[in-house]
Design an enzyme around this catalytic site. Structure first.
Site, PDB file in Angstrom:
ATOM      1  N   THR A 177     -86.452 -86.134   2.518  1.00 17.92           N
ATOM      2  CA  THR A 177     -85.896 -86.491   2.804  1.00 17.92           C
ATOM      3  C   THR A 177     -84.590 -85.363   3.231  1.00 17.92           C
ATOM      4  O   THR A 177     -84.347 -84.627   1.905  1.00 17.92           O
ATOM      5  CB  THR A 177     -85.069 -87.596   2.334  1.00 17.92           C
ATOM      6  OG1 THR A 177     -86.120 -89.197   3.171  1.00 17.92           O
ATOM      7  CG2 THR A 177     -84.269 -87.997   4.465  1.00 17.92           C
ATOM      8  N   ASN A 206     -79.747 -57.092  -3.133  1.00 19.60           N
ATOM      9  CA  ASN A 206     -79.011 -57.843  -4.068  1.00 19.60           C
ATOM     10  C   ASN A 206     -77.944 -57.733  -5.159  1.00 19.60           C
ATOM     11  O   ASN A 206     -76.664 -56.704  -5.247  1.00 19.60           O
ATOM     12  CB  ASN A 206     -79.474 -59.322  -4.467  1.00 19.60           C
ATOM     13  CG  ASN A 206     -80.065 -58.709  -5.772  1.00 19.60           C
ATOM     14  OD1 ASN A 206     -81.396 -58.873  -5.524  1.00 19.60           O
ATOM     15  ND2 ASN A 206     -80.598 -59.272  -6.773  1.00 19.60           N
ATOM     16  N   CYS A 235     -78.699 -60.493 -20.095  1.00 22.55           N
ATOM     17  CA  CYS A 235     -78.478 -60.861 -21.646  1.00 22.55           C
ATOM     18  C   CYS A 235     -79.533 -61.585 -21.494  1.00 22.55           C
ATOM     19  O   CYS A 235     -79.302 -62.759 -21.098  1.00 22.55           O
ATOM     20  CB  CYS A 235     -77.002 -61.466 -22.116  1.00 22.55           C
ATOM     21  SG  CYS A 235     -77.368 -61.641 -23.514  1.00 22.55           S
ATOM     22  N   SER A 252     -80.204 -67.928   2.221  1.00 24.69           N
ATOM     23  CA  SER A 252     -79.859 -68.645   1.540  1.00 24.69           C
ATOM     24  C   SER A 252     -78.802 -69.273   1.669  1.00 24.69           C
ATOM     25  O   SER A 252     -77.507 -67.930   1.899  1.00 24.69           O
ATOM     26  CB  SER A 252     -80.150 -68.528  -0.054  1.00 24.69           C
ATOM     27  OG  SER A 252     -78.964 -69.073  -0.985  1.00 24.69           O
ATOM     28  N   GLY A 253     -78.442 -70.481   1.432  1.00 27.41           N
ATOM     29  CA  GLY A 253     -76.673 -70.960   2.234  1.00 27.41           C
ATOM     30  C   GLY A 253     -75.853 -70.251   1.330  1.00 27.41           C
ATOM     31  O   GLY A 253     -74.462 -70.345   1.968  1.00 27.41           O
ATOM     32  N   HIS A 254     -75.990 -70.421  -0.233  1.00 23.90           N
ATOM     33  CA  HIS A 254     -74.638 -70.322  -1.393  1.00 23.90           C
ATOM     34  C   HIS A 254     -74.441 -68.303  -0.978  1.00 23.90           C
ATOM     35  O   HIS A 254     -73.106 -68.425  -1.603  1.00 23.90           O
ATOM     36  CB  HIS A 254     -74.882 -71.131  -2.913  1.00 23.90           C
ATOM     37  CG  HIS A 254     -76.005 -70.105  -3.569  1.00 23.90           C
ATOM     38  ND1 HIS A 254     -75.954 -68.887  -4.391  1.00 23.90           N
ATOM     39  CD2 HIS A 254     -77.343 -70.141  -3.247  1.00 23.90           C
ATOM     40  CE1 HIS A 254     -76.793 -68.106  -4.713  1.00 23.90           C
ATOM     41  NE2 HIS A 254     -77.399 -69.038  -4.452  1.00 23.90           N
ATOM     42  N   GLY A 258     -83.124 -69.890  -1.643  1.00 24.85           N
ATOM     43  CA  GLY A 258     -83.824 -68.880  -0.891  1.00 24.85           C
ATOM     44  C   GLY A 258     -85.243 -68.930  -2.035  1.00 24.85           C
ATOM     45  O   GLY A 258     -85.955 -68.280  -1.721  1.00 24.85           O
ATOM     46  N   THR A 259     -84.834 -68.705  -3.115  1.00 31.73           N
ATOM     47  CA  THR A 259     -86.466 -68.816  -4.181  1.00 31.73           C
ATOM     48  C   THR A 259     -87.213 -69.781  -3.098  1.00 31.73           C
ATOM     49  O   THR A 259     -88.403 -69.000  -3.729  1.00 31.73           O
ATOM     50  CB  THR A 259     -85.697 -69.517  -5.706  1.00 31.73           C
ATOM     51  OG1 THR A 259     -84.874 -68.360  -5.814  1.00 31.73           O
ATOM     52  CG2 THR A 259     -87.069 -69.248  -6.155  1.00 31.73           C
ATOM     53  N   GLN A 290     -79.628 -61.837   1.396  1.00 34.01           N
ATOM     54  CA  GLN A 290     -78.015 -61.035   1.421  1.00 34.01           C
ATOM     55  C   GLN A 290     -78.046 -60.296   2.353  1.00 34.01           C
ATOM     56  O   GLN A 290     -76.327 -59.920   3.116  1.00 34.01           O
ATOM     57  CB  GLN A 290     -78.207 -59.643   0.449  1.00 34.01           C
ATOM     58  CG  GLN A 290     -78.414 -60.208  -0.972  1.00 34.01           C
ATOM     59  CD  GLN A 290     -77.465 -60.791  -1.901  1.00 34.01           C
ATOM     60  OE1 GLN A 290     -75.744 -60.845  -0.983  1.00 34.01           O
ATOM     61  NE2 GLN A 290     -77.525 -61.607  -2.855  1.00 34.01           N
TER      62      GLN A 290
HETATM   63  N1  PLP Z   1     -83.267 -63.205  -2.975  1.00 31.63           N
HETATM   64  C1  PLP Z   1     -82.070 -62.569  -3.264  1.00 31.63           C
HETATM   65  C2  PLP Z   1     -81.985 -61.532  -2.379  1.00 31.63           C
HETATM   66  C3  PLP Z   1     -81.173 -62.775  -3.915  1.00 31.63           C
HETATM   67  O1  PLP Z   1     -79.777 -62.046  -4.022  1.00 31.63           O
HETATM   68  C4  PLP Z   1     -81.285 -64.600  -4.287  1.00 31.63           C
HETATM   69  C5  PLP Z   1     -80.321 -65.071  -5.046  1.00 31.63           C
HETATM   70  O2  PLP Z   1     -79.542 -64.515  -5.944  1.00 31.63           O
HETATM   71  C6  PLP Z   1     -82.463 -65.253  -3.605  1.00 31.63           C
HETATM   72  C7  PLP Z   1     -83.285 -64.390  -3.034  1.00 31.63           C
HETATM   73  C8  PLP Z   1     -82.385 -66.534  -4.782  1.00 31.63           C
HETATM   74  O3  PLP Z   1     -81.581 -67.106  -3.475  1.00 31.63           O
HETATM   75  P1  PLP Z   1     -81.327 -68.724  -3.725  1.00 31.63           P
HETATM   76  O4  PLP Z   1     -80.218 -68.915  -5.908  1.00 31.63           O
HETATM   77  O5  PLP Z   1     -80.743 -69.832  -3.091  1.00 31.63           O
HETATM   78  O6  PLP Z   1     -82.609 -69.108  -4.641  1.00 31.63           O
END
Ligand code: PLP
Length: 398
Positions: free
Chosen positions: A243, A157, A331, A205-207, A78-79, A185
């Site tokens: 790739t 988030n 932290c 974002s996949g995870h 996602g980043t 989210q």
């Molecule tokens: N944007 C939001 C709102 C998120 O909650 C997160 C991950 O916590 C991200 C972006 C970043 O996604 P990734 O961990 O896949 O880079």
């Protein structure tokens, strides 16, 4: 070294941080880690059958958000998707150096905006009110004919608060700016229709949707130009080289299909569980209250302030009982920095530090929530009994 904790032992209430991989997703991806290792760009069948799997994943991902397959770019996370959308917009028109974001974006966007500001780009952070809602009048004032892109998340988030994306897109477009939304989210929790929303770019974002880490999606509206900013190369229509991470992309496709299919379940199963947890905490534990708009938010998230408690201390006690959640502070170099989201909402540092986020998924059960409630109640009572003297009430936001 502390002993390893297995998934069977834990009650996982931190699904906005990451999610477990759905076994169906794992099953779909495994052949692409073992048997089907051909390069999807190769012309022989052993490669082209992998290309076919990639295209199926692209179609599944497009279907999740009502896009066309060619509008789906697979990224690493996602980043990367967030960063690519903003950086591309800035490269398109040198007369538009300005970026508008909200004060409560994820660090994926905030840190990039800070770096852009250091490079000389004007950056505006639009404030939120005490419920975490975006100030649309401030947004209207912020967007000008020098704005390249407005990047505002759909769902926060930390609090789950939802922003009115269609309205925000209209405000951006009225000044000729592009609009990107970080929807990381949202999948599986709300229906996504990029056409109806009128967005130019959207990140996933996949995870966060029961797929492994290391894969993301950037939706790039085919009517808008997109300029690769970091990873040039031939793949992904020349917009994101390298790739392809085939197994993870196949996983994303399957996870997208499952997320679309689980939307009703999110309302009938996850939302009631979240409400059971939230009302249980509010009813059973004095001095607790919700952070953020209780109506307009994701069905799986609750962010709760526990008056007079250090959130980090509560997290440690919950961890001892194998319960995973998140604190409203991070932290950094030994000190607890209160969450920028909660402070942007006007929460005092004490209130932010006393706050915990619980985020559920379709894999949580009623029994888990009942156990978690008992543990949370006992842990708060323990921490409060250890206080040297009753502390003064924590200031309410706004
Ligand atoms: N944007 C939001 C709102 C998120 O909650 C997160 C991950 O916590 C991200 C972006 C970043 O996604 P990734 O961990 O896949 O880079």
């Amino acid at each position: 070294m502390s002993r390893t904790i297995t998934p069977e032992q834990i009650i996982y209430l931190d699904n906005n941080a990451t999610t477990c991989v759905d076994p169906v997703v794992l099953e779909a991806m495994l052949p692409y880690l073992s048997d089907f290792y051909g390069n999807p760009s190769s012309v022989y069948r052993f490669g082209s059958q992998v290309a076919t799997a990639l295209e199926t994943a692209r179609e599944q991902s497009a279907a999740l958000i009502n896009a066309s397959p060619e509008e789906i770019l697979f990224t690493s996370c996602g980043t990367e998707s967030d960063n690519a959308a903003i950086a591309s917009a800035l490269r398109l028109d040198r007369d538009r150096p300005h970026v508008v974001i909200s004060a409560v974006e994820h660090s994926a966007v905030i840190k990039q905006a800070e770096a852009l500001a250091r490079q000389g780009h004007p950056v505006t952070l639009v404030p939120v009110d005490s419920t975490g809602q975006l100030d649309l009048d401030e947004l209207r004032k912020a967007v000008t004919d020098e704005t390249a892109i407005v990047s505002i998340m759909w769902a926060n988030n930390e609090t789950g608060v939802l922003f009115p994306i269609r309205e925000i897109a209209e405000i951006a477009h009225a000044e000729g700016a592009l609009f990107h939304t970080d929807a990381v989210q949202v999948p599986g929790k709300l229906a996504i229709d990029v056409t109806e929303l009128g967005v130019d770019f959207l990140s996933l974002s996949g995870h966060k949707l029961h797929c492994p880490k290391g894969v993301g999606v950037l939706y790039a509206n085919k009517r808008r130009r997109f300029h690769p900013y970091l990873i040039g190369g031939g793949q992904e229509y020349g917009k994101r080289g390298g790739t392809e991470n085939v197994a993870s992309i196949v996983a994303f496709g399957k996870a997208a299909e499952l997320a679309a299919a689980s939307l009703d379940h999110e309302q009938t199963h996850v939302r009631p569980l979240r409400d059971q947890l939230e009302s249980g905490i509010l009813d059973r534990i004095p001095g607790t209250s919700i952070n953020g708009d209780p109506e307009n938010r994701l069905p799986n998230t609750t962010n709760i302030a526990f008056e007079g408690i250090e959130g980090e201390g509560l997290l440690i006690l919950l961890d001892q009982k194998n319960i995973c959640a998140s604190a409203g502070s991070a932290c950094t170099t030994g000190s607890l920095t209160p969450s920028h989201v909660l402070t942007a909402m006007g929460c005092s540092a004490d209130r932010a530090r006393s706050s915990l986020r619980f985020s559920l998924s379709r894999f949580n059960t009623t029994d888990e929530i009942s156990t978690a409630l008992d543990v949370i109640e006992a842990s708060v009572a323990k921490l409060r009994s250890l206080r040297p003297e009753p502390s003064s009430p924590v200031a309410m936001a706004g």
